[in-house]
Each structure stands twice: as C-alpha cells, then as structure tokens.
Design a protein around this motif. Structure first.
Motif, PDB file in Angstrom:
ATOM      1  N   LEU A 157       0.395  -1.357   0.216  1.00  0.00           N
ATOM      2  CA  LEU A 157      -0.048  -0.135   0.211  1.00  0.00           C
ATOM      3  C   LEU A 157       0.223   1.241   0.184  1.00  0.00           C
ATOM      4  O   LEU A 157       0.573   2.018  -0.729  1.00  0.00           O
ATOM      5  CB  LEU A 157      -0.959  -0.412   1.469  1.00  0.00           C
ATOM      6  CG  LEU A 157      -2.199  -0.716   1.162  1.00  0.00           C
ATOM      7  CD1 LEU A 157      -2.616  -0.895   2.030  1.00  0.00           C
ATOM      8  CD2 LEU A 157      -3.111  -1.156   0.112  1.00  0.00           C
ATOM      9  N   ARG A 158       1.773   1.212   0.955  1.00  0.00           N
ATOM     10  CA  ARG A 158       2.593   2.410   1.001  1.00  0.00           C
ATOM     11  C   ARG A 158       3.044   2.533  -0.973  1.00  0.00           C
ATOM     12  O   ARG A 158       3.418   3.835  -0.923  1.00  0.00           O
ATOM     13  CB  ARG A 158       4.344   2.233   2.104  1.00  0.00           C
ATOM     14  CG  ARG A 158       3.882   2.145   3.394  1.00  0.00           C
ATOM     15  CD  ARG A 158       5.227   2.444   3.569  1.00  0.00           C
ATOM     16  NE  ARG A 158       4.834   1.935   5.447  1.00  0.00           N
ATOM     17  CZ  ARG A 158       4.922   1.548   5.832  1.00  0.00           C
ATOM     18  NH1 ARG A 158       5.337  -0.007   5.536  1.00  0.00           N
ATOM     19  NH2 ARG A 158       4.590   0.965   7.662  1.00  0.00           N
ATOM     20  N   ASP A 159       3.597   1.547  -1.380  1.00  0.00           N
ATOM     21  CA  ASP A 159       4.203   1.736  -2.744  1.00  0.00           C
ATOM     22  C   ASP A 159       3.541   1.897  -3.812  1.00  0.00           C
ATOM     23  O   ASP A 159       3.098   2.963  -4.760  1.00  0.00           O
ATOM     24  CB  ASP A 159       4.675   0.229  -3.685  1.00  0.00           C
ATOM     25  CG  ASP A 159       5.369   0.372  -4.565  1.00  0.00           C
ATOM     26  OD1 ASP A 159       6.420   1.440  -4.914  1.00  0.00           O
ATOM     27  OD2 ASP A 159       5.213  -0.390  -5.849  1.00  0.00           O
ATOM     28  N   LEU A 160       1.900   1.700  -3.734  1.00  0.00           N
ATOM     29  CA  LEU A 160       0.782   2.105  -4.018  1.00  0.00           C
ATOM     30  C   LEU A 160       0.330   3.615  -4.017  1.00  0.00           C
ATOM     31  O   LEU A 160       0.157   4.632  -5.135  1.00  0.00           O
ATOM     32  CB  LEU A 160      -0.286   1.593  -3.822  1.00  0.00           C
ATOM     33  CG  LEU A 160      -2.105   0.802  -4.449  1.00  0.00           C
ATOM     34  CD1 LEU A 160      -1.513   1.066  -6.027  1.00  0.00           C
ATOM     35  CD2 LEU A 160      -2.624   0.443  -4.104  1.00  0.00           C
ATOM     36  N   VAL A 161       0.384   3.762  -2.217  1.00  0.00           N
ATOM     37  CA  VAL A 161      -0.020   5.672  -2.443  1.00  0.00           C
ATOM     38  C   VAL A 161       0.918   6.034  -3.348  1.00  0.00           C
ATOM     39  O   VAL A 161       0.633   7.688  -3.910  1.00  0.00           O
ATOM     40  CB  VAL A 161      -0.120   5.587  -0.923  1.00  0.00           C
ATOM     41  CG1 VAL A 161       0.416   7.020  -0.224  1.00  0.00           C
ATOM     42  CG2 VAL A 161      -1.129   5.341  -0.092  1.00  0.00           C
ATOM     43  N   ARG A 162       2.574   6.028  -3.267  1.00  0.00           N
ATOM     44  CA  ARG A 162       3.617   6.278  -3.585  1.00  0.00           C
ATOM     45  C   ARG A 162       3.257   7.081  -5.086  1.00  0.00           C
ATOM     46  O   ARG A 162       3.692   8.148  -5.762  1.00  0.00           O
ATOM     47  CB  ARG A 162       5.345   5.980  -3.414  1.00  0.00           C
ATOM     48  CG  ARG A 162       6.331   6.854  -4.518  1.00  0.00           C
ATOM     49  CD  ARG A 162       6.642   6.131  -4.107  1.00  0.00           C
ATOM     50  NE  ARG A 162       6.998   3.917  -4.663  1.00  0.00           N
ATOM     51  CZ  ARG A 162       7.417   4.276  -5.867  1.00  0.00           C
ATOM     52  NH1 ARG A 162       7.413   5.067  -6.628  1.00  0.00           N
ATOM     53  NH2 ARG A 162       6.834   2.986  -5.988  1.00  0.00           N
ATOM     54  N   GLN A 163       3.312   5.945  -5.712  1.00  0.00           N
ATOM     55  CA  GLN A 163       2.919   5.860  -7.044  1.00  0.00           C
ATOM     56  C   GLN A 163       1.685   6.744  -7.382  1.00  0.00           C
ATOM     57  O   GLN A 163       1.550   7.349  -8.661  1.00  0.00           O
ATOM     58  CB  GLN A 163       1.950   4.452  -7.949  1.00  0.00           C
ATOM     59  CG  GLN A 163       3.594   3.366  -8.525  1.00  0.00           C
ATOM     60  CD  GLN A 163       2.993   1.813  -8.204  1.00  0.00           C
ATOM     61  OE1 GLN A 163       2.465   1.900  -9.018  1.00  0.00           O
ATOM     62  NE2 GLN A 163       3.928   0.975  -7.994  1.00  0.00           N
ATOM     63  N   PHE A 164       0.393   6.471  -6.709  1.00  0.00           N
ATOM     64  CA  PHE A 164      -0.910   7.583  -7.124  1.00  0.00           C
ATOM     65  C   PHE A 164      -0.561   9.242  -7.023  1.00  0.00           C
ATOM     66  O   PHE A 164      -0.741   9.777  -7.299  1.00  0.00           O
ATOM     67  CB  PHE A 164      -1.165   6.819  -5.800  1.00  0.00           C
ATOM     68  CG  PHE A 164      -2.676   8.016  -5.838  1.00  0.00           C
ATOM     69  CD1 PHE A 164      -3.896   7.817  -6.704  1.00  0.00           C
ATOM     70  CD2 PHE A 164      -3.002   9.473  -4.818  1.00  0.00           C
ATOM     71  CE1 PHE A 164      -5.463   8.380  -6.580  1.00  0.00           C
ATOM     72  CE2 PHE A 164      -4.139  10.131  -4.618  1.00  0.00           C
ATOM     73  CZ  PHE A 164      -5.443  10.206  -6.061  1.00  0.00           C
ATOM     74  N   GLU A 165       0.918   9.087  -5.519  1.00  0.00           N
ATOM     75  CA  GLU A 165       0.295  10.683  -5.565  1.00  0.00           C
ATOM     76  C   GLU A 165       1.282  11.283  -7.180  1.00  0.00           C
ATOM     77  O   GLU A 165       1.717  12.351  -6.930  1.00  0.00           O
ATOM     78  CB  GLU A 165       1.767  11.134  -4.014  1.00  0.00           C
ATOM     79  CG  GLU A 165       0.717  11.467  -2.599  1.00  0.00           C
ATOM     80  CD  GLU A 165       1.739  10.858  -2.177  1.00  0.00           C
ATOM     81  OE1 GLU A 165       1.453  12.108  -1.090  1.00  0.00           O
ATOM     82  OE2 GLU A 165       2.862  10.439  -1.946  1.00  0.00           O
TER      83      GLU A 165
END
Length: 395
Positions: free
Chosen positions: A271-279
C-alpha cells in the motif's frame, strides 16, 4: 486507527436483544395503564410503584446501552429473566392488580421466540407458566374468598402450549439459519476459489509479459541506444522515447496484474508503494497512516480495493487531499480511504453495475460474499469515505 467500525454480522447477531429492549418499553406502559384503568387497591402501593419505576428506568438505560455498544452473549436470557422476576414481584405486591397483570404472562415467551436459543425459549416459557400458576396459588392461600377458579388451569394449559409452540418456532428458525449459514459458507468457498484462480491467471499473464514482451522491448531499447550513440538522429531519439514510455506502461501493467511487493513483503509495504505511485501520477496529496498488518489472508482483496478506490478518486472525485488508513480491529483488517472531493450518491452504485461499471460494485459483492464489508459514506459536495473490513482471520 480512527473510529471502530462494528461489523454488520455482529450487529445482526445482537438484533433480537435490541428488539426485546424496544418492545419492553410499551409493555411497561401497558402495565401502568392496565393498573390505572382498573383502579386496584394495592397491598404495598409504595413498593409496587418503586418496582415499576425502577423497571422503567432500567429498561430505558438498557435500551440505550444495547443500541450504542456491543451486546454480551448473556444479555438475551438475562434481560428476559429479569422481565419474569419483575412481573412476579409486581403480582406479589399488588393484590387485586394480579388480574390486570395476568395477560403479561402470555407476552413473555413470545419476547424470546425469535432468538436463536430453543433451550432458552423453552426455559422461559416453562418458568412463565409455573410463575403464573404460583401467583394464583399464593393468592388462593392468602385470600380464602378468592379460591382457584377453573379458568386458572385453562390459562396454565394455554401457557404450556405457548411455551411448546414458541420453542418449536425457535427451533425451526435456528434450522433455517443454519441452512443459510451453510449456503453462505459454500458461497464464500466458491468466491475464494474463483479469486485464487483469477490471481493465478493474473500471475501467469504478468510473468508472461515480464519474461516475454517486456524483455524484448528492453533489449530493443538497448540496441537502439547503441545505434543512437554511433549515429545521433532526432528520429531515433523520438523512437527511443516511445520505447521507453511503452516499457514503463508495460511494467506498470505487470505490477497491477501481480504486484511483487505484495507477495514478498505483505500488504502494508504494497500500500505504501501504491500510495507513492498515486501521488506521483496524480499530484494529489495523500495522508497515509498504515499500520503493519503482516500478510493477512485477504491481502489480495484489500490491495485490489485500495487500488480501485484510489483510481476512482483520481478519475471522479476532483479531490485535493486523500486519507488512507490501515490497521487491525480484533481479527479483522480495516482499510479506510477518504477524500475531500465532490462526493456522490452511494445509492447509484447498483446502477453503475447495470451500466457496465463493475469496479466498485464488484468489490462490494466480493467483500459481502467473503464475510467482510464495504461501507460507503458520501454525499454531494461532502467528499467520500469508504471503509473496507476484511473477513475474519483464521486463528
């Protein structure tokens, strides 16, 4: 971890107790009205009023308690047992008021008939019949003029029949509930197998794309880079940029199909990686509070939910900030995604499914089938908060 969201299943399990708590208040009012209309002379009027008053206060307090918080397992039989004790006490201190209170005995077994405990229903029904007969025996011994009317035995027979009938009714309801639960278990198993098959299929496609087209594309890019170094050409530069963008898009597709970080490190890093990609992709600020939850059984489903919800935010919400929270509540994992966007009417989600937009509707169906839940709280102009609760973890 923010507010604790109670499971729908836990709420429904306590529903009979809540229904009894609501029905108890008009029953107390009827007792007071009956005695007031009959204008009976009490043996112990102060004690009678005190018992009825305390009973009413306790009933209101109990109603507030069961509506606000979790209900313990002993609450269903304890509350009904107190009803029986209070009715007997009122009869014993009210003299002629007994005649006004007698109909109440017929209501007590019904108050537990819809619960999922046949033995409790049988016990309450039997105690009610015995209590009714005991009250008449008490008054027949106390007042020689009263005696024991034959109607008392008829009423006692009706109460015994009512105890049997409500017990059988409860037993039938329990059997039907067991059948429904068995069907739900089969449904969860089928959905779980379908999801596992889907995941294996996605993994195979991801591995095929990674080991085949993506590697070929990267090799072609390297060869083109060597040609560019020997013979610089703007057209070659444009082709190189196109190959680079295509490789990035293909790598992103492989990650979406089968995120390696999820399989290797667990849900929280994924999820941290997903949030980083989203930002980086949307330029929307994200406030993330992600507790370490390890590798829960439902991590694939939770990750898919987070990805779908963030995608919806980027496409439809027009939000400036997003909040993502992850944590555990008991044996469940809770994911919350909230935004300050335009919001929408959650009632239109079924319409999305009928129109072919199955993303959110599919998630709702999957969580429901697996024993989890998905709560959508949104309104026009007020943003959206989606709370996803996983199925219970196997202990």
């Amino acid at each position: 971890m923010g507010p604790t969201y109670r499971r729908v299943g836990e709420y429904l399990a306590a529903e009979p107790v809540r229904i009894s708590a609501v029905l108890r208040l008009p029953l107390i009012v009827l007792i007071g009205v009956l005695v007031w209309i009959w204008e009976v002379d009490h043996w112990l009027p102060e004690v009678y009023a005190a018992i009825l008053g305390l009973y009413a206060v306790a009933a209101v307090a109990w109603l507030v308690a069961v509506l606000r918080g979790p209900v313990p397992r002993w609450a269903d039989w304890a509350s009904t047992g107190i009803d029986l004790v209070v009715i007997l006490a009122l009869c014993l201190v009210s003299g002629g008021a007994t005649a006004a209170l007698l109909p109440v005995f017929f209501l007590l077994p019904i108050s537990v008939a819809f619960q999922d405990r046949p033995l409790l229903t049988a016990a309450i029904g039997t105690l009610t019949a015995v209590g009714y007969l005991s009250v008449w025996v008490f008054y027949s011994k106390h007042d020689d003029r009263m005696g024991m009317p034959n109607m008392v035995y008829t009423h006692f027979g009706f109460l015994v029949w009512l105890a049997v009938a409500t017990t059988v009714l409860c037993f039938v309801l329990v059997r039907r509930q067991d059948r429904v639960q068995a069907l739900q278990a089969v449904r969860r198993q089928l959905v779980s197998e379908a999801m596992q098959s889907d995941e294996r299929h996605n993994q195979e496609i991801a591995e095929g794309l990674h080991d085949g087209p993506l590697q070929t594309l990267l090799a072609a890019r390297m060869q083109l880079d060597e040609v560019r170094e020997r013979s610089p050409d703007p057209d070659l530069d444009a082709i190189y940029e196109t190959l680079q963008d295509t490789a990035a898009a293909l790598r992103s597709t492989v990650t979406e199909l089968h995120p390696q970080v999820l399989a290797q490190l667990g849900l929280t890093p994924a999820l941290r990686d997903l949030v980083r990609q989203f930002e980086s992709r949307t330029r929307i600020a994200v406030q993330a509070e992600l507790d370490d939850v390890g590798k829960p059984d439902s991590q694939q489903l939770l990750y898919r939910a987070a990805r779908e919800l963030l995608t919806n935010v980027s496409r439809h919400a027009q939000a400036s900030t997003v909040s993502v929270r992850l944590g555990r509540i008991g044996n469940r994992v809770v994911l919350t995604v909230a935004d300050d966007g335009v919001g929408f009417d959650p009632a239109v989600v079924p319409q999305y499914v009928s129109d072919g937009q199955i993303g959110l509707g599919s998630l709702l169906a999957r969580f429901d089938a697996m024993g989890g839940s998905m709560l959508v709280d949104s309104s026009s102009g007020s943003g959206t908060r989606v709370t996803v609760t996983s199925p219970p973890e196997q202990s």
